[in-house]
Design an enzyme around this catalytic site. Sequence first.
Site, PDB file in Angstrom:
ATOM      1  N   HIS A   1      -4.508  -7.907   0.038  1.00  0.00           N
ATOM      2  CA  HIS A   1      -3.848  -6.614   0.194  1.00  0.00           C
ATOM      3  C   HIS A   1      -3.093  -6.482   1.519  1.00  0.00           C
ATOM      4  CE1 HIS A   1      -3.298  -2.374  -0.754  1.00  0.00           C
ATOM      5  NE2 HIS A   1      -3.738  -2.057   0.453  1.00  0.00           N
TER       6      HIS A   1
ATOM      7  N   ASP B   1       0.846  -1.186   0.000  1.00  0.00           N
ATOM      8  CA  ASP B   1       0.000   0.000   0.000  1.00  0.00           C
ATOM      9  C   ASP B   1       0.895   1.255   0.000  1.00  0.00           C
ATOM     10  OD1 ASP B   1      -3.145   0.539   0.447  1.00  0.00           O
ATOM     11  OD2 ASP B   1      -2.030   2.068   1.529  1.00  0.00           O
TER      12      ASP B   1
ATOM     13  N   TYR C   1      -3.692  11.162   0.835  1.00  0.00           N
ATOM     14  CA  TYR C   1      -4.088  10.933  -0.553  1.00  0.00           C
ATOM     15  C   TYR C   1      -4.065  12.232  -1.348  1.00  0.00           C
ATOM     16  CZ  TYR C   1      -5.447   6.126   0.410  1.00  0.00           C
ATOM     17  OH  TYR C   1      -5.413   4.793   0.737  1.00  0.00           O
TER      18      TYR C   1
END
Length: 486
Positions: A462, A255, A405
């Site tokens: 993930h 990630d 982000y």
Amino acid sequence: MWQEILPNAWECILSHIRSFEYSQKNAVLVPVAALGFGGMLVYWMRSRQKIKTIEMGDGWWGSGERPLKGKEDESIRPFKIETSDKEIEDLHRRLEQARYAPHLEGAAFHYGFNSSYLQKVVAYWRNQFDWRKQVEVLNKYAHFQTTIEGIDIHFIHVKPSYVPHGRAVQPLLMVHGWPGSFYEFYKIIPLLTEPARHSLNEGDVVFEVICPSIPGYGFSEAPHQKGFDTIATARIFHKLMNRLGFKEYYLQGGDWGSRITTNMAQMLPQSVKGLHLNLVFISRQGLRRMISVMLGAYVPWLVGLTREDVQRTYPFIQKNIYELLRESGYLHIQATKPDTAGCGLNDSPVGLAACILEKFSTWTDKSFLHKDDGGLESKYSLDELLTNVMIYWVTSSIVSSMRFYKENISKDPGLTADARVGVYVPTGIAAFPQELVHTPRVWAKDIFKNIITYSYMPRGGHFAAFEEPKLLAQDIMHFVRKVEQL
């Protein structure tokens, strides 16, 4: 040096040419000799070229202006997670007052977190989950904080309790992502620091593990200034490792941790012994990739794709566009207006849990969309899942974690400092079958120029360290063993 060698070398060659008889034999030898020398010269000059890196630079992320005088406190301070009756009572009150939307019949997790199952999770959270006990679990490893570029950086540092004679201890920095935390690594840490106790004593690899919290996540202070991206994080984590006394170390991430550790390898390759990733970011596209995608479905061998690559990549539109769009709506919100959505999550523990745990469902296994409980308890315990949620809750860090982000994705990916910089350190890639996207080795080589191991993992998604700690530990050890033998 070559400026001195070159004239003498050519003068030597020319003197031989003058002395040669113009026979057919010499007419062939002269250009061959010149060509050979020229080729060696070009090879030598190219080998002397410096690898392009990201400029390390500096930064200030504390509140207000950077102090003009005085050196930053570089002390490493012990840190302990604590809680209180007031904190727990406030949580319980909010859980009791939660409002729920009626669920759609047969919707499972297709519309997001199923509200019927959410009520069951919240009931467990309110009546059975023991936060004090989980705080003790979190504190079983040594926690620290240190101030870097104006903000307090939290990390855990775990050393092996026993090192067999002749074994070298390898420092390993492991970096989490969103919506995870340093807690993701709690199950893999003992496998890496005490491999013999867990039947992982195949070789001579033992680690001491450092797991920092990304600034703005958990117990690391949030940046007070705009612009804090993965490159700034990479620089801070290099400074952290240097402050701990390490000159060379291994890196591991998935990630955001993948991008941060990749930036670290691009920034100071001389400090990175090896880079291990369980998610690969490839931002470069173009005609070559388009051709590879089109031909790969029919003649994969022609474009370097394996049978496993084909199975994981095609049908391409479904797996790389439709499924990615379905799972990335959150990304657009967080990359544009994170504070708007974040303020609601920061005020409601139920909303926070729904947001975070939904990712632990579908990012672990895409088929969990069809399950009423999201398949969550088939891979994790509610105690594990809620402990990760609590790290966000008690630190009020969901908003600052979402801002990460915007700081990274709101820019043109082709114009960022790392866009045109390759990764030349030894690299290992663990490709888990349920990861959001699959990156074949042949595509990864566009960025990662020195791939030592590439493993098709048999299962997992993930959150690799959290879900399949033993598989990931084995692959890290396999990679490091290969690097140490180079």
